[in-house]
Design an enzyme around this catalytic site. Structure first.
Site, PDB file in Angstrom:
ATOM      1  CG  ASP A   1     -20.236  17.994  -2.493  1.00  9.63           C
ATOM      2  OD1 ASP A   1     -19.731  19.132  -2.562  1.00  9.63           O
ATOM      3  OD2 ASP A   1     -19.570  16.967  -2.237  1.00  9.63           O
TER       4      ASP A   1
ATOM      5  CG  PHE B   1     -14.287  13.315  -5.042  1.00  8.50           C
ATOM      6  CD1 PHE B   1     -13.474  12.218  -4.809  1.00  8.50           C
ATOM      7  CD2 PHE B   1     -14.027  14.496  -4.357  1.00  8.50           C
ATOM      8  CE1 PHE B   1     -12.404  12.298  -3.917  1.00  8.50           C
ATOM      9  CE2 PHE B   1     -12.957  14.583  -3.468  1.00  8.50           C
ATOM     10  CZ  PHE B   1     -12.142  13.487  -3.247  1.00  8.50           C
TER      11      PHE B   1
ATOM     12  CE  LYS C   1     -11.926  20.848  -4.167  1.00  5.60           C
ATOM     13  NZ  LYS C   1     -12.812  19.687  -4.157  1.00  5.60           N
TER      14      LYS C   1
HETATM   15  C1  LIG Z   1     -12.918  18.534  -3.211  1.00  5.63           C
HETATM   16  C2  LIG Z   1     -14.270  18.025  -2.944  1.00  5.63           C
HETATM   17  C3  LIG Z   1     -14.644  17.530  -1.681  1.00  5.63           C
HETATM   18  C4  LIG Z   1     -13.649  17.357  -0.547  1.00  5.63           C
HETATM   19  O1  LIG Z   1     -13.057  18.541  -0.167  1.00  5.63           O
HETATM   20  P1  LIG Z   1     -11.705  18.494   0.724  1.00  5.63           P
HETATM   21  O2  LIG Z   1     -11.501  19.934   1.111  1.00  5.63           O
HETATM   22  O3  LIG Z   1     -10.626  17.955  -0.143  1.00  5.63           O
HETATM   23  O4  LIG Z   1     -11.979  17.631   1.890  1.00  5.63           O
HETATM   24  C5  LIG Z   1     -15.953  17.149  -1.499  1.00  5.63           C
HETATM   25  N1  LIG Z   1     -16.858  17.243  -2.479  1.00  5.63           N
HETATM   26  C6  LIG Z   1     -16.541  17.711  -3.708  1.00  5.63           C
HETATM   27  C7  LIG Z   1     -17.586  17.812  -4.758  1.00  5.63           C
HETATM   28  C8  LIG Z   1     -15.230  18.103  -3.988  1.00  5.63           C
HETATM   29  O5  LIG Z   1     -14.902  18.516  -5.226  1.00  5.63           O
END
Ligand SMILES: *Cc1c(COP(=O)(O)O)cnc(C)c1O
Length: 399
Positions: free
Chosen positions: A223, A138, A252
């Site tokens: 990520d 994701f 986050k």
């Molecule tokens: C939440 C998340 C995103 C996207 O972040 P947003 O602030 O919702 O755009 C990207 N990569 C990972 C691994 C995430 O958990």
């Protein structure tokens, strides 16, 4: 009079289907609903509030900065951007940082950097750059990030998306070797997949990816938007593997649950492919974001939340692994990032847990993800374990 649910449903776009539970207060590891019922929060805004809800030091930083200046365009310098940059760069052991606002923007930025680096440094022909991503990933919802998704139901109807994205199973090093070619500019992965179900990579997979990236001159993008900043009991989940990526993505909890801020971190040779005018963000690195993020990082360090996450996460994992229930397929996790995989749909069990005061949510249908604020204490951890045990063992009799 409309209930708040009716009001919200009347005007909300239809891209969410929330539970009928409305929160109105949060403090530390707890939240309260509009009726005043208290919950231990095991969602933590999807790992946004690692530092706990409404942390006084982060609120203080927010308020103090609000009274000074909140917004400076990047056409000028501001007095705290450098301070934040130094702090985050030293933390990640990288030369340079680029601030954005949301996670998906950090991913978009990394894709741009990878392509530009591919053409400027690696010599890949224009429009031929390829990126390899993991199934079950994701990376966000905007078109670039979405293009990295291997989940068809996320992508259906939104094409055309980015070309030249290839996928492997998370852990399939042999397939990765076959996909790598002279046009591969980057490999992107979450060191532990979050939305994908708290998936921990097989031993040595991440090291082998690093090795292949070195061998074939490919950028390794980690990520860590969800798993970074203490969530897994290390500052960066990559530390579990003893591997440094070329690019770190954070988001986050980088904003301490108060303000959105994301970051792309890399060394100079990579980051310098961007030159004035090639990328930017109006809100990226604004003084309010920087003040909040400095406080958010300080809280993680000053309160030893990384060690705390490691210790209490292990305590919880040990307790959960002792639960004897035929519907538990697997219990896995690192730090306060734990997945309980069931042999059936997890939502009914999450609802029971919520009823008993533990707020949680399933992911991928059959995995209960437990990710409380890192400020949680041992007593609360034991309460979580008791509730999960009660809910999952009760079911044992039914089977
Ligand atoms: C939440 C998340 C995103 C996207 O972040 P947003 O602030 O919702 O755009 C990207 N990569 C990972 C691994 C995430 O958990």
């Amino acid at each position: 009079m409309n209930t708040l649910f009716e009001l919200t449903d009347q005007y909300s776009s239809n891209n969410y289907s929330p539970l009928k539970l409305a929160l109105k207060k949060g403090k530390g590891a707890h939240v309260w609903d509009v009726e005043g019922k208290r919950y231990i929060d095991c969602i933590a805004g999807f790992s946004v509030v690692n530092q706990g809800h409404c942390h006084p030091k982060i609120i203080e930083a927010f308020q103090a900065q609000s009274e000074q200046i909140t917004m400076v365009s990047r056409a000028l310098y501001s007095d705290n951007l450098g301070q934040w940059e130094e702090k985050i760069c030293k933390l990640a052991n990288k030369d340079k940082v680029l601030p954005m606002n949301t996670g998906t923007e950090a991913v978009e930025t990394a894709i741009k950097i990878a392509r530009k680096w591919g053409s400027d440094v690696k010599g890949i022909k224009e429009n031929e750059s390829e990126i390899i991503a993991m199934k079950g990933n994701f990376h966000g919802r905007t078109l670039g990030s979405l293009s990295l998704s291997a989940q068809d139901n996320y992508k259906e109807g939104f094409g055309p998306l980015l070309d030249n994205i290839n996928y492997i199973e998370f852990g399939d090093i042999e397939h990765l070797k076959r996909l790598i070619n002279d046009n591969t500019s980057a490999i992107i992965l979450e060191p532990i997949q979050g939305e994908g179900g708290v998936n921990i990579p097989p031993d040595y997979f991440i090291q082998e990816v690093r090795h292949l990236c070195n061998q074939h001159n490919i950028l390794f993008i980690a990520d860590e938007i969800q798993v970074g900043l203490g969530r897994t009991g290390k500052m960066f989940a990559m530390e579990w593997e003893g591997v440094e990526p070329d690019i770190y993505l954070l988001g986050k909890s980088l904003g301490g649950g108060l303000y959105p801020i994301s970051a792309i971190l890399a060394n100079e040779t990579i980051m310098n492919v961007l030159t004035p005018g090639t990328h930017g963000s109006t809100f990226g690195g604004n003084p309010l974001a920087c003040a909040v993020s400095i406080a958010a990082i300080d809280v993680l360090l000053d309160e030893n939340l990384i060690e705390h996450s490691a210790e209490l996460g292990q305590t919880l994992l040990n307790q959960l692994q002792l639960i004897d229930s035929p519907i538990i397929d697997d219990v896995r996790g690192r730090g306060l990032f734990i997945g309980i995989e069931l042999t059936e749909q997890a939502q009914p069990y999450c609802l029971e847990m919520i009823e008993k005061g533990v707020l949680c949510k399933e992911t991928q249908g059959n995995v209960i993800r437990i990710a409380p604020p890192l400020v949680i204490n041992e007593n609360e951890i034991n309460q979580i374990a008791d509730v999960i045990k009660e809910v999952l063992e009760k079911n044992k009799k039914a089977h």
